[in-house]
Design a protein around this motif. Structure first.
Motif, PDB file in Angstrom:
ATOM      1  N   LEU A 162       0.740  -1.265   0.214  1.00  0.00           N
ATOM      2  CA  LEU A 162      -0.179   0.271   0.556  1.00  0.00           C
ATOM      3  C   LEU A 162       0.896   1.660  -0.556  1.00  0.00           C
ATOM      4  O   LEU A 162       0.506   1.592  -1.040  1.00  0.00           O
ATOM      5  CB  LEU A 162      -0.870   0.196   1.366  1.00  0.00           C
ATOM      6  N   ASN A 163       2.001   1.540   1.335  1.00  0.00           N
ATOM      7  CA  ASN A 163       2.853   2.616   0.617  1.00  0.00           C
ATOM      8  C   ASN A 163       3.916   1.985   1.378  1.00  0.00           C
ATOM      9  O   ASN A 163       4.291   0.622   1.954  1.00  0.00           O
ATOM     10  CB  ASN A 163       2.424   3.673   2.165  1.00  0.00           C
ATOM     11  N   ASP A 164       4.816   2.687   1.975  1.00  0.00           N
ATOM     12  CA  ASP A 164       6.101   2.216   2.439  1.00  0.00           C
ATOM     13  C   ASP A 164       5.976   1.461   4.465  1.00  0.00           C
ATOM     14  O   ASP A 164       6.575   1.060   4.479  1.00  0.00           O
ATOM     15  CB  ASP A 164       7.305   3.400   2.740  1.00  0.00           C
ATOM     16  N   THR A 165       4.887   2.018   4.946  1.00  0.00           N
ATOM     17  CA  THR A 165       4.722   1.320   6.168  1.00  0.00           C
ATOM     18  C   THR A 165       3.815  -0.171   6.366  1.00  0.00           C
ATOM     19  O   THR A 165       3.455  -0.524   6.811  1.00  0.00           O
ATOM     20  CB  THR A 165       3.441   2.797   6.899  1.00  0.00           C
ATOM     21  N   TRP A 166       2.447   0.245   5.538  1.00  0.00           N
ATOM     22  CA  TRP A 166       1.871  -0.596   5.479  1.00  0.00           C
ATOM     23  C   TRP A 166       1.682  -1.802   3.753  1.00  0.00           C
ATOM     24  O   TRP A 166       2.080  -1.428   3.068  1.00  0.00           O
ATOM     25  CB  TRP A 166       0.178  -0.218   5.189  1.00  0.00           C
ATOM     26  N   ALA A 167       1.419  -3.165   3.830  1.00  0.00           N
ATOM     27  CA  ALA A 167       1.616  -4.089   2.799  1.00  0.00           C
ATOM     28  C   ALA A 167       0.760  -5.400   3.045  1.00  0.00           C
ATOM     29  O   ALA A 167       0.528  -5.683   4.671  1.00  0.00           O
ATOM     30  CB  ALA A 167       3.415  -5.373   2.131  1.00  0.00           C
ATOM     31  N   PHE A 168       0.098  -6.085   2.785  1.00  0.00           N
ATOM     32  CA  PHE A 168      -0.917  -6.802   2.732  1.00  0.00           C
ATOM     33  C   PHE A 168      -0.337  -8.316   2.078  1.00  0.00           C
ATOM     34  O   PHE A 168      -0.195  -8.005   0.831  1.00  0.00           O
ATOM     35  CB  PHE A 168      -2.263  -6.689   2.486  1.00  0.00           C
ATOM     36  N   ALA A 169      -1.433  -9.294   2.164  1.00  0.00           N
ATOM     37  CA  ALA A 169      -0.401 -10.824   1.091  1.00  0.00           C
ATOM     38  C   ALA A 169      -2.401 -11.856   1.445  1.00  0.00           C
ATOM     39  O   ALA A 169      -2.657 -11.222   2.584  1.00  0.00           O
ATOM     40  CB  ALA A 169       0.461 -11.577   1.674  1.00  0.00           C
ATOM     41  N   LEU A 170      -2.299 -12.234   0.050  1.00  0.00           N
ATOM     42  CA  LEU A 170      -3.162 -13.239   0.531  1.00  0.00           C
ATOM     43  C   LEU A 170      -2.700 -14.281  -0.164  1.00  0.00           C
ATOM     44  O   LEU A 170      -1.737 -14.791  -1.502  1.00  0.00           O
ATOM     45  CB  LEU A 170      -4.336 -12.371  -0.057  1.00  0.00           C
ATOM     46  N   GLY A 171      -2.971 -16.323   0.546  1.00  0.00           N
ATOM     47  CA  GLY A 171      -2.551 -16.429  -0.175  1.00  0.00           C
ATOM     48  C   GLY A 171      -3.388 -17.992   0.278  1.00  0.00           C
ATOM     49  O   GLY A 171      -3.679 -17.723   1.287  1.00  0.00           O
ATOM     50  N   TYR A 172      -2.715 -19.109  -1.290  1.00  0.00           N
ATOM     51  CA  TYR A 172      -3.296 -19.899  -0.402  1.00  0.00           C
ATOM     52  C   TYR A 172      -2.330 -21.495  -1.049  1.00  0.00           C
ATOM     53  O   TYR A 172      -1.838 -21.172  -2.299  1.00  0.00           O
ATOM     54  CB  TYR A 172      -4.554 -21.044  -1.562  1.00  0.00           C
ATOM     55  N   GLY A 173      -1.859 -22.607  -0.725  1.00  0.00           N
ATOM     56  CA  GLY A 173      -1.126 -23.584  -0.788  1.00  0.00           C
ATOM     57  C   GLY A 173      -2.037 -25.118  -0.617  1.00  0.00           C
ATOM     58  O   GLY A 173      -2.872 -24.889   0.730  1.00  0.00           O
ATOM     59  N   PHE A 174      -1.356 -26.185  -1.101  1.00  0.00           N
ATOM     60  CA  PHE A 174      -2.152 -27.766  -0.768  1.00  0.00           C
ATOM     61  C   PHE A 174      -1.126 -28.438  -0.873  1.00  0.00           C
ATOM     62  O   PHE A 174       0.095 -28.651  -2.102  1.00  0.00           O
ATOM     63  CB  PHE A 174      -3.501 -27.605  -1.981  1.00  0.00           C
ATOM     64  N   ASP A 175      -1.197 -29.724  -0.300  1.00  0.00           N
ATOM     65  CA  ASP A 175      -0.199 -30.647  -0.769  1.00  0.00           C
ATOM     66  C   ASP A 175      -0.851 -30.980  -0.970  1.00  0.00           C
ATOM     67  O   ASP A 175      -2.138 -32.398   0.165  1.00  0.00           O
ATOM     68  CB  ASP A 175       1.084 -30.630   0.173  1.00  0.00           C
ATOM     69  N   ASP A 176      -1.083 -32.375  -2.104  1.00  0.00           N
ATOM     70  CA  ASP A 176      -1.877 -33.828  -1.861  1.00  0.00           C
ATOM     71  C   ASP A 176      -1.326 -35.162  -2.450  1.00  0.00           C
ATOM     72  O   ASP A 176      -1.257 -35.104  -3.652  1.00  0.00           O
ATOM     73  CB  ASP A 176      -2.748 -33.069  -3.455  1.00  0.00           C
ATOM     74  N   PRO A 177      -0.778 -35.857  -1.559  1.00  0.00           N
ATOM     75  CA  PRO A 177      -0.349 -37.548  -1.396  1.00  0.00           C
ATOM     76  C   PRO A 177      -1.629 -38.429  -2.387  1.00  0.00           C
ATOM     77  O   PRO A 177      -2.217 -37.819  -2.087  1.00  0.00           O
ATOM     78  CB  PRO A 177      -0.089 -37.429  -0.540  1.00  0.00           C
ATOM     79  N   THR A 178      -0.741 -39.204  -3.203  1.00  0.00           N
ATOM     80  CA  THR A 178      -1.749 -40.032  -3.692  1.00  0.00           C
ATOM     81  C   THR A 178      -2.508 -41.280  -1.984  1.00  0.00           C
ATOM     82  O   THR A 178      -1.466 -41.900  -1.597  1.00  0.00           O
ATOM     83  CB  THR A 178      -0.707 -41.088  -4.530  1.00  0.00           C
ATOM     84  N   ASP A 179      -3.245 -41.161  -1.922  1.00  0.00           N
ATOM     85  CA  ASP A 179      -3.902 -42.185  -1.320  1.00  0.00           C
ATOM     86  C   ASP A 179      -3.494 -43.631  -1.264  1.00  0.00           C
ATOM     87  O   ASP A 179      -3.721 -44.444   0.180  1.00  0.00           O
ATOM     88  CB  ASP A 179      -5.815 -42.246  -1.200  1.00  0.00           C
ATOM     89  N   ARG A 180      -3.501 -44.517  -1.928  1.00  0.00           N
ATOM     90  CA  ARG A 180      -3.240 -45.800  -1.657  1.00  0.00           C
ATOM     91  C   ARG A 180      -1.410 -45.335  -1.264  1.00  0.00           C
ATOM     92  O   ARG A 180      -1.145 -47.205  -0.838  1.00  0.00           O
ATOM     93  CB  ARG A 180      -3.193 -46.497  -3.577  1.00  0.00           C
ATOM     94  N   GLU A 181      -1.097 -44.767  -1.469  1.00  0.00           N
ATOM     95  CA  GLU A 181       0.210 -44.812  -0.491  1.00  0.00           C
ATOM     96  C   GLU A 181       0.618 -44.395   0.637  1.00  0.00           C
ATOM     97  O   GLU A 181       0.812 -44.597   1.582  1.00  0.00           O
ATOM     98  CB  GLU A 181       1.531 -44.830  -1.198  1.00  0.00           C
ATOM     99  N   ALA A 182      -0.219 -42.793   0.939  1.00  0.00           N
ATOM    100  CA  ALA A 182      -0.061 -41.944   1.553  1.00  0.00           C
ATOM    101  C   ALA A 182      -1.005 -43.008   3.369  1.00  0.00           C
ATOM    102  O   ALA A 182      -1.182 -42.575   4.304  1.00  0.00           O
ATOM    103  CB  ALA A 182      -0.837 -40.861   1.783  1.00  0.00           C
TER     104      ALA A 182
END
Length: 492
Positions: A414-434
């Motif tokens: 936004l400026n020299d003082t404020w900043a913002f972040a928005l995110g998403y992450g995932f990890d999807d192992p194979t069911d037959r092994e996990a």
């Protein structure tokens, strides 16, 4: 000092001459002549001493007594020149000095053949609250199951903690000037990460030394990030999105890098290296007291290709990048029957491999960053939700847990003082092994962060994250967590 030595030498020579002279009676006239000669020599000595002091003043070397530090202060004199950074002084007599930081007065200025010592780091206090039990309340990878076949609701609901464990202290060493185009340097960095908020340990993060040439070649030896680390999410959880789309690790390695800078303000970087303590990365699957990666003769073979360029649509010097990376290695362990407390059969080797694509693009006050990866046996590099090899039958060889994952992150300054972040992450192992190694089938995290910079050193960060973990029914019920974190940190 020079005046005293010259005077003593002259007098000693004079006495010797008198003693060696004939033993005739010395007249008053002779004594007067001798006195005049001594006064004449003293005048010459005074003039010579004055000339030496003038030359030393031009060289810019002034000795200053200091009862506390005993440091020597170097001041510029006539004929002194500086390099383009203004931090290398070339004196009138040709000597060169690298200026220590003005705030680091305890250090003597270092000559061009020495190394600069630069401390850095940050001190942080983190307050964390989870609405559901997680693997760790401070650094959260996944949510514990609501119940399992052994104990119902054994993980509780809320957890709260205050911690300083994520504080970091480091030291950089680097040569101020090059030798035939080569520069040397290194880094030693550690934190206080422990098992819980009240337990701090000395934990080495980085410890390496390197040499680099002005042509773009670099050779690194020691512990550093894995070569495929190319981008980072903008969130403050100390787990840093591990096991939810962001693999990372620091391990001992030998690395070679070549970088080309092109006329169109772009660059291409190629990395290749051997990384040990992998693929298991400190795991002892069979519990025999020897790390699985040490049982195997394989190192991890890693590489990365990264292209970056100044964004032509930006007025400021902001750059976009695109990278491709990967790894391959093997580890070894014996089959182990926990119920019988006995090893079964011969040792088995397991592959660990991964491919990854990453990128980052700025546009105005926004920066979009993300990556996507796929591989198997990646629990040691914070992927596969920490799962490596699944055993359906302990008397038979297991199967590597394969997985795909990634994250996307949008930061807004936004400026020299404020900043913002928005995110998403995932990890999807194979069911037959996990389902045979921990039973975690899917793990994700959505987060929003706000950053406030009070001044150049003091920062505040706030994060809300929503985490979900899905389980095989044999391990328990699916679970979710609302996670709040406040961080106050002072960096230097």
């Amino acid at each position: 000092m020079k005046k005293t030595l010259i005077t003593l030498g002259f007098c000693a020579g004079l006495i010797g001459a008198v003693e060696a002279a004939p033993t005739d009676v010395v007249t008053q006239a002779d004594l007067q002549a001798l006195k005049a000669l001594i006064e004449q020599q003293n005048a010459k000595i005074e003039a010579q001493a004055k000339r030496i002091a003038e030359l030393e003043g031009k060289a810019g070397v002034v000795a200053v007594a200091s009862s506390e530090a005993g440091a020597r202060v170097i001041t510029p004199g006539e004929g002194t020149e500086t390099n383009e950074t203004g931090r290398i002084w070339t004196m009138g007599d040709g000597r060169k000095f690298y200026l220590a930081d003005a705030t680091a007065g305890i250090f003597n200025p270092l000559t061009e053949s020495g190394l600069q010592f630069e401390p850095y780091g940050y001190l942080v206090l983190e307050a964390v609250h989870n609405t559901r039990g997680t693997d760790l309340p401070m650094y959260t990878d996944y949510v514990r199951p609501r119940s399992n076949r052994y104990v119902k609701n054994h993980n509780g609901d809320h957890t709260s903690t205050l911690s300083v464990n994520d504080s970091i202290l480091g030291f950089k060493l680097f040569s101020p000037e090059s030798y035939n185009g080569w520069k040397t340097g290194g880094k030693f960095e550690f934190d206080l990460a422990g098992d819980d908020a009240n337990h701090t340990d000395f934990h080495v993060r980085h410890l390496y030394w390197q040499i680099e040439h002005e042509s773009g070649w670099q050779f690194l030896f020691g512990q550093n990030w894995h070569l495929w680390k190319m981008v980072s999410p903008q969130e403050i959880d100390g787990a840093w999105m591990e096991n939810t789309g962001y693999p990372y690790r620091r391990s001992p390695q030998i690395r070679v890098t070549k970088k080309w800078d092109f006329d169109d303000d772009s660059s291409l970087e190629i990395r290749a290296g051997l990384v040990k303590n992998g693929p298991g990365m400190g795991g002892d699957r069979d519990g025999d007291g020897t790390q699985d990666n040490e049982q195997s003769g394989w190192c991890l073979l890693e590489g990365a290709v990264i292209y970056d360029r100044k964004a032509p649509w930006e007025d400021e010097d902001k750059r976009w990048l695109l990278g491709v990376a990967g790894q391959y290695g093997r580890d070894k362990s014996r089959r182990y029957d926990a119920d019988a407390e006995a090893f079964l059969g011969k040792s088995d080797e397991y592959d660990s491999d991964m491919v990854m694509v990453a990128g980052s693009v700025p546009f105005g006050k926004f920066t979009l960053t993300g990556q996507l990866f796929a591989g198997e046996n990646l629990g040691g590099v914070q992927a596969g939700i920490g799962q490596k090899v699944g055993f359906r039958d302990v008397t038979r060889k297991g199967r590597e847990v394969s997985t795909v994952g990634g994250f996307v992150d949008l930061r807004y300054d936004l400026n020299d003082t404020w900043a913002f972040a928005l995110g998403y992450g995932f990890d999807d192992p194979t069911d037959r092994e996990a389902k045979y190694d921990g039973g975690r089938l899917y793990n994700d995290r959505a987060y929003v962060d706000a950053f406030y910079q009070f001044n150049a050193n003091l920062h505040f960060g706030f994060e809300y994250a929503y985490l979900t973990t899905k389980y095989d029914e044999a391990f328990g019920d699916d679970a979710d967590d609302h996670r709040l974190q406040l961080s106050v940190y002072y960096d230097f």
